[in-house]
Scaffold this motif. Structure first.
Motif, PDB file in Angstrom:
ATOM      1  N   TYR A 226       0.858  -1.183   0.000  1.00  0.00           N
ATOM      2  CA  TYR A 226       0.000   0.000   0.000  1.00  0.00           C
ATOM      3  C   TYR A 226       0.894   1.232   0.000  1.00  0.00           C
ATOM      4  O   TYR A 226       2.036   1.175   0.440  1.00  0.00           O
ATOM      5  CB  TYR A 226      -0.947   0.003   1.206  1.00  0.00           C
ATOM      6  CG  TYR A 226      -0.275  -0.110   2.556  1.00  0.00           C
ATOM      7  CD1 TYR A 226       0.083   1.036   3.271  1.00  0.00           C
ATOM      8  CD2 TYR A 226       0.009  -1.355   3.109  1.00  0.00           C
ATOM      9  CE1 TYR A 226       0.698   0.929   4.508  1.00  0.00           C
ATOM     10  CE2 TYR A 226       0.626  -1.471   4.341  1.00  0.00           C
ATOM     11  CZ  TYR A 226       0.963  -0.322   5.047  1.00  0.00           C
ATOM     12  OH  TYR A 226       1.574  -0.427   6.263  1.00  0.00           O
TER      13      TYR A 226
ATOM     14  N   THR B 282     -10.856   7.893  -0.996  1.00  0.00           N
ATOM     15  CA  THR B 282      -9.583   7.965  -0.279  1.00  0.00           C
ATOM     16  C   THR B 282      -9.583   6.818   0.733  1.00  0.00           C
ATOM     17  O   THR B 282     -10.608   6.201   0.974  1.00  0.00           O
ATOM     18  CB  THR B 282      -9.460   9.296   0.490  1.00  0.00           C
ATOM     19  OG1 THR B 282     -10.635   9.445   1.285  1.00  0.00           O
ATOM     20  CG2 THR B 282      -9.328  10.455  -0.469  1.00  0.00           C
ATOM     21  N   ASN B 283      -8.432   6.546   1.311  1.00  0.00           N
ATOM     22  CA  ASN B 283      -8.350   5.492   2.297  1.00  0.00           C
ATOM     23  C   ASN B 283      -8.436   6.074   3.701  1.00  0.00           C
ATOM     24  O   ASN B 283      -7.896   7.138   3.958  1.00  0.00           O
ATOM     25  CB  ASN B 283      -7.036   4.735   2.161  1.00  0.00           C
ATOM     26  CG  ASN B 283      -6.882   4.125   0.780  1.00  0.00           C
ATOM     27  OD1 ASN B 283      -6.165   4.647  -0.064  1.00  0.00           O
ATOM     28  ND2 ASN B 283      -7.582   3.043   0.549  1.00  0.00           N
TER      29      ASN B 283
ATOM     30  N   GLY C 104     -13.142  -0.607  -0.775  1.00  0.00           N
ATOM     31  CA  GLY C 104     -12.605   0.001  -1.991  1.00  0.00           C
ATOM     32  C   GLY C 104     -13.358  -0.551  -3.191  1.00  0.00           C
ATOM     33  O   GLY C 104     -14.117  -1.504  -3.087  1.00  0.00           O
TER      34      GLY C 104
ATOM     35  N   GLY D  49      -9.853   3.584  -2.756  1.00  0.00           N
ATOM     36  CA  GLY D  49     -10.610   3.791  -1.534  1.00  0.00           C
ATOM     37  C   GLY D  49     -10.602   2.568  -0.637  1.00  0.00           C
ATOM     38  O   GLY D  49      -9.947   1.566  -0.922  1.00  0.00           O
TER      39      GLY D  49
ATOM     40  N   TYR E 171      -8.033   1.074   5.712  1.00  0.00           N
ATOM     41  CA  TYR E 171      -6.844   0.333   6.117  1.00  0.00           C
ATOM     42  C   TYR E 171      -7.086  -0.105   7.558  1.00  0.00           C
ATOM     43  O   TYR E 171      -7.187   0.736   8.448  1.00  0.00           O
ATOM     44  CB  TYR E 171      -5.591   1.214   6.071  1.00  0.00           C
ATOM     45  CG  TYR E 171      -5.121   1.581   4.681  1.00  0.00           C
ATOM     46  CD1 TYR E 171      -5.659   0.987   3.544  1.00  0.00           C
ATOM     47  CD2 TYR E 171      -4.101   2.527   4.512  1.00  0.00           C
ATOM     48  CE1 TYR E 171      -5.211   1.333   2.282  1.00  0.00           C
ATOM     49  CE2 TYR E 171      -3.646   2.865   3.255  1.00  0.00           C
ATOM     50  CZ  TYR E 171      -4.197   2.275   2.138  1.00  0.00           C
ATOM     51  OH  TYR E 171      -3.748   2.620   0.896  1.00  0.00           O
TER      52      TYR E 171
ATOM     53  N   SER F 271     -12.734  -3.908   4.269  1.00  0.00           N
ATOM     54  CA  SER F 271     -11.430  -3.256   4.335  1.00  0.00           C
ATOM     55  C   SER F 271     -10.612  -3.473   3.072  1.00  0.00           C
ATOM     56  O   SER F 271     -10.634  -4.535   2.472  1.00  0.00           O
ATOM     57  CB  SER F 271     -10.579  -3.726   5.531  1.00  0.00           C
ATOM     58  OG  SER F 271     -11.185  -3.370   6.726  1.00  0.00           O
ATOM     59  N   ALA F 272      -9.897  -2.403   2.674  1.00  0.00           N
ATOM     60  CA  ALA F 272      -8.965  -2.545   1.554  1.00  0.00           C
ATOM     61  C   ALA F 272      -7.798  -3.400   2.017  1.00  0.00           C
ATOM     62  O   ALA F 272      -7.320  -4.270   1.299  1.00  0.00           O
ATOM     63  CB  ALA F 272      -8.486  -1.168   1.105  1.00  0.00           C
TER      64      ALA F 272
END
Lengths: 271, 479, 370
Positions: free
Chosen positions: B73, B244-245, B273, B279, B282, B307-308
């Motif tokens: 990431y 966005t994350n 995401g 997106g 984390y 969750s990504a």
């Protein structure tokens, strides 16, 4: 039971099919009417099992020519699940193990899918349990098998009984039983055969695929078909099976050779 | 039947992706000692807690972000995150009637009704929105049994002695990078205390909702079960869809004394995401329980679908003689999701036992890793561990990795690990279809069958929810 | 052996490798204490070239210098071995080399690589090229009786349909170190059997790396590690599949006694192109003492979906039910344990090339203790 006026259930016309690039079925013709029991016999590799899988819609097989009409509709157009819902049943030669999926749940979902198609109410867990316990008797199966995963760890005989239990629940109009007798001891064979006989009636048809006489000693067929090299070579009554038992399949080679020479494709009618 | 069509099935729009439009109080972006002090003062905290936070912050500054997990990431800019955000309402309301209706509506939309009339009859819920707890149901009823269930901020005020006694004793502030960060800036979370001999009369549940786009969520959960006490606790998580994350770095600490037990279940459905990996949350979480007492028991059950990135290893330190640790996990990854999850079972005391059952399902271009450690210390005479890690692969683009460490220093202990890989075979699908079961349902049946050992561990009220969640992920058009 | 200028300091090994010694912060060396290696006197081993007088069986010929590099590089590349520290050390130490080409059904060969009781680092390199359809059986025997280190890099290329039965039998000394890196590339339809049995070394590190270039090959790995006293034995294996239908059958066994340390790390990589791979890995460790320690870590990395990959690991004492069974037949507990232990080891040792039988591997590795 042969009744010439009985409704047509399944009509196979000049069916050709291949798996990958290998042609297996090379012009099968077969007609099933209500009330009839047919047996398809033949050596390994003659195309018997392929025929059953093509009818059930196995994705590995491609139909290249011909037609299959089920109660007036084009069967080949339908997904496998749709074929099952409208009353076509395939009893597998090798029933598949599905770990984790409970047998009871599987049977209930399948039964309800068939019921919904017939416009019947879906059964809840309790109503279904009652039904399944009653149908268990057809195959003299221990209810403990309901709690296990689908076919997982079942013996050969238990798997086959589970197949016939499914047939008893789905009440098909056309039941195709692929080598249902293989791998069964004499007691299991008798139970399975009794189950099949019990389920066969004037409104449905049964297609038994086998290469031994012993199943036909227990279930008397109205027609016996001999399959070889992807076609039906000969059709006769129950005595044809007895003749095969006596003489073996060697004559088939001779007849095939003649066929190749004359490019004859129609089955030879005898008796 | 091509596996690509099975793959299509696993994709399903995220249903909790809405944003609640509510006025929020936020502090400026960035992290510094002043920010840590500001958070502490906003919460009116006692000195010991400020000291705890500052020590953690200083430790964090000295630490490096871990990179050993099989995760990729972009670099996280810790100065570009807001460390405190709260919906604008003064103080926590004594009655639900005073809570902003928009918040109540948000939770109702998520299936967590909080109002007296609609709330679940046998589950007490603590609802956390961004950084703060907005409501806790059934507090009075629980209090009758001596059970404390409240937000950790309230606990700091009302039970500072318990907080000081237990906070940071299971996960020390310098345990790892994300735990240190959490210890410095944690905003809220739940506190549960079950006194000696009490069996908690109902399920407890915390529901976490991230709403702000640029806010990190750093909640802290502490559960203490005294001698002979027992409790079953469930957490649920969702977040809106942003491109966005968002960083979620929680810490959960469990303390279990003699003959006590905690069952901790998680249904994690943070936004994952989109199909291109844009997106998503984390999720870097430290969860650990200490079986301090003899015959104590901790059971972790997790269903991880969102969750990504997931980085999470709920662990048990088995100190007490005959204590028991369990870990049951289902992790489903799809698209570009990455999950690196597993557990640590640290056997310290004699005759300690642990069981690990991990089921990973990888689809799309995702990566799903099981990483576990079973450690048998020199004093763990007669200890036993059994681990089972199964992977199901859907499509040929997804990765399933298994890294089960075993370290043993005790000959009179038995450790056993088994792992297998499977897929949904064309034969199985055809078999089910030939019995009239549709393609989607057939896939769904097999996936839930694969996960059954884990679902069986969830509390009744939530087992159905987990099954539904998985089915949701599997719903969609057949190609 | 040509003279190499060595720094007299303790970092002479780093100087030879052109890279610092691996440390505990590196995941692959986390549990591996290199102290025995560092204790070796900073000099190259002074004895004669152990490959000088090897008599080659029919079907085996020496490769010439020009061919060697051209053949070695692709193997090192396929297994990612070029950057491995033990390989760099080996290359920096001007190893004695033996490079062989095998065609047809060649006779068996045994290589004795005895570091003796002298000091220093013995560096050796072995290159084996099995031509298409060739078959070969090779037993490599390592021995040491002193404070020295043996570094061997074995490079193997198996042509289409080639069959290699490679055995490594290494009985060492508590003061000695063994670093053995094996890089093996397999063409389709080739069969590899690699059996390693290691015991008695202060430090041993085995790094078998197998790459099935296009899959469709068979790899069978059998390993036995014995540690006692303060010994440390480390196996880091890696098998990767570059194409479909590859097979791996791996068994790694450990006997950890005394204050011995055993480390096993078994990586299996099945990328997307490796559909229908069938890989099984089993790690079994016997922990016989309160002071011994076992660290085991399988690593399965799978991207293909139509594969069978299973792995398992157990760490325990001897099976109580087996012991009880023998005792119930009148065999004393002590004797029963010994019998079981020997049987446990034999499962691997009997798979060594036939030539091993003559040197009684069990006695060599598991001497009768008072």
């Amino acid at each position: 039971m042969i009744r010439p006026d009985a409704p047509l259930l399944l009509e196979i016309r000049d069916l050709h099919a291949r798996v990958e690039d290998q042609p297996i079925l090379k012009g099968v013709n077969l007609t099933l009417r209500a009330g009839e029991i047919h047996a398809v016999m033949g050596r390994n590799g003659s195309g018997k099992s392929t025929l059953s899988k093509v009818l059930a819609g196995h994705p590995a097989y491609t139909v290249t020519a011909g037609s299959v009409t089920y109660r007036g509709a084009d069967l080949l157009e339908l997904d496998p699940e749709q074929r099952a819902r409208i009353g076509l049943f395939l009893g597998f030669q090798y029933p598949v193990e599905i770990p984790g999926v409970s047998n009871l749940e599987f049977l209930r979902v399948a039964t309800n899918a068939r019921r919904a198609e017939r416009g019947e109410e879906e059964l809840d867990t309790f109503a279904f349990e009652d039904l399944v316990r009653e149908r268990l008797k057809v195959v003299q199966m221990d209810p403990a098998f309901l709690e296990r995963s689908v076919n997982e760890g079942f013996s050969g005989g238990e798997k086959k009984r589970n197949e016939i239990l499914q047939m008893a629940l789905l009440e098909p109009l056309v039941a195709i039983l692929d080598e249902t007798d293989s791998g069964l001891d004499i007691d299991a064979l008798r139970i399975v055969a009794e189950g099949v006989s019990q389920l066969a009636g004037p409104d449905n048809a049964t297609l038994l695929i086998t290469h031994y006489q012993r199943l036909l000693d227990l279930i008397t067929p109205d027609y016996v078909h001999v399959m070889a090299a992807g076609r039906i070579l000969r059709t006769g009554g129950k005595e044809l099976a007895l003749e095969l038992e006596r003489t073996g399949y060697d004559w088939v080679d001779q007849e095939l050779a003649n066929l190749e020479a004359t490019s004859e494709r129609e089955p030879v009618e005898v008796a | 039947m091509s596996t690509a069509t099975v793959g299509d099935l696993v994709s399903q729009p995220y249903k909790h992706g809405f944003v609640t439009d509510i006025e929020t109080e936020k502090i400026a972006k960035g992290l510094s000692e002043d920010v840590v002090r500001l958070i502490s003062s906003k919460k009116d905290e006692p000195d010991f807690l400020l000291a705890f936070r500052l020590r953690a912050y200083r430790q964090w500054l000295q630490m490096e972000e871990p990179n050993w997990a099989a995760l990729g990431y972009p670099v996280i800019d810790y100065q570009n995150i807001i460390y405190y955000a709260a919906p604008k309402q003064q103080e926590k309301k004594a009655s639900l009637d005073e809570v902003d209706p928009k918040l109540l509506e948000t939770f109702e939309k998520l299936g967590i009704p909080l109002s007296e009339q609609k709330r679940l009859s046998n589950v007490a819920v603590d609802a956390v929105f961004d950084s703060v707890s907005i409501a806790t149901t059934y507090r009075e009823k629980l209090a009758e049994h001596g059970v404390i269930f409240c937000s950790i901020s309230e606990a700091v005020k009302e039970h500072p002695d318990l907080i000081e006694k237990y906070l940071g004793t299971v996960v020390p502030s310098n345990d790892n990078y994300f735990a240190a960060l959490n210890s410095a800036v944690f905003s809220d979370g739940s506190f549960v205390f079950i006194p000696k001999g009490v069996e908690c009369p109902m399920e407890l549940s915390t529901y976490f909702r991230i709403n702000s786009a640029d806010t990190g969520q750093f909640e802290r959960t502490l559960i203490v079960a005294e001698e002979g006490a027992s409790v079953s606790y469930l957490e649920g998580c969702t977040a809106p869809m942003f491109d966005t994350n968002q960083l979620h770095a929680a810490v959960v600490e469990l303390v279990v004394l003699d003959d006590a037990s905690i069952k901790y279940s998680t249904v994690q459905n943070w936004y994952a995401g989109d199909e291109h990996g844009v997106g998503g949350i984390y999720n870097f979480v430290t969860k650990r329980g200490q079986c301090r007492g003899d015959r104590s028991r901790i059971s972790w059950t997790q269903v991880e679908t969102g969750s990504a990135i997931t980085w999470k290893y709920p662990s048990c330190v088995l100190q007490g003689a005959d204590s028991v640790g369990e870990f049951y996990s289902v992790a489903l990854t799809n698209n570009r999701q990455q999950a690196d999850t597993g557990t640590k079972m640290i056997h310290v005391g004699p005759r300690t036992r642990s069981t690990i059952v991990s089921k990973g399902i990888s689809a799309g271009h995702s990566s799903n890793s099981y990483r576990g450690l079973v450690q048998i210390g020199p004093k763990a005479v007669g200890a036993k561990n059994y681990s089972q890690c199964d992977s199901m692969l859907i499509g040929d683009q997804a990765a399933a990795n298994t890294y089960p460490y075993i370290r043993s220093q005790q000959p009179d202990a038995a450790v056993e690990h088994e792992a297998s890989t499977c897929r949904i075979s064309a034969d199985q699908l055809f078999y089910l279809q030939s019995r009239g079961i549709g393609f989607e349902e057939a896939v769904s049946m097999m996936v839930s069958g694969f996960c059954r050992d884990v679902f069986n561990q969830l509390p009744m009220e939530f087992a159905a929810e987990a099954d539904k969640l998985l089915a949701l992920k599997l719903e969609g058009s057949v190609g | 052996m040509p003279a190499v200028a060595l720094p007299a300091t303790a970092d002479w090994l780093a100087a030879l490798a052109g890279e610092p010694l691996p440390g505990r912060r590196q995941e692959d060396w986390r549990f591996t204490d290199l102290a025995p290696l560092q204790a070796v006197a900073p000099q190259l081993w002074a004895g004669p070239d152990p490959f000088a007088h090897v008599v080659l069986p029919a079907g085996v010929t020496r490769l010439d210098g020009a061919e060697i590099q051209a053949l070695a590089d692709p193997i090192l590349h396929a297994t990612g071995s070029a950057t491995a520290w033990p390989v760099r050390l080996n290359q920096g130490a001007s190893p004695h080399g033996l490079a062989l080409r095998v065609s047809g059904a060649a006779g068996p060969l045994q290589l004795q690589l005895d570091a003796g009781d002298g000091p220093g680092l013995l560096a050796l390199q072995l290159l084996l090229v099995l031509e298409e359809g060739a078959s070969f059986e090779l037993l490599v025997r390592h021995a040491s009786r002193g404070a020295n280190a043996t570094s061997l890099v074995t490079l193997v290329q198996l042509g289409r349909g080639a069959r290699l039965n490679l055995g490594v039998l290494a009985a060492g000394d508590a003061r000695a170190s063994l670093l053995s890196h094996l890089a093996i590339s397999q063409a389709p339809a080739s069969e590899l059997q690699l059996t390693t049995a290691v015991g008695g070394w202060g430090l041993s590190r085995l790094e078998p790396r197998v790459c099935q270039l296009e899959g469709a090959a068979q790899t069978r790995l059998r390993a036995l590690q014995l540690v006692d006293g303060q010994e440390l034995a480390d196996t880091h294996s890696q098998v990767s599949f570059g194409g479909p239908e590859g097979e791996l059958d791996q068994l790694h066994k450990v006997v950890a006694d005394g204050a011995g340390r055993s480390v096993f790390n078994g990586a299996v990589r099945v990328p997307r192109q490796a559909q229908q791979t069938n890989a099984a890995q089993l790690s079994r460790s016997l922990l016989l003492s309160e002071r011994a320690r076992v660290d085991t870590k399988p690593e399965l990395e799978i991207v293909a979906d139509d594969v069978k990959c299973a792995h398992g690991a157990t760490v325990s004492r001897l099976q109580q039910n087996e012991l009880f069974y023998l005792q119930s037949r009148g065999i004393a507990a002590d004797q029963a344990s010994k019998l079981l232990l020997r049987g446990y080891c034999e499962e691997v040792l009997r798979e060594l090339p036939a030539a091993a039988a003559a040197c009684h591997p069990l006695q060599l590795l598991l001497p009768e203790r008072p």
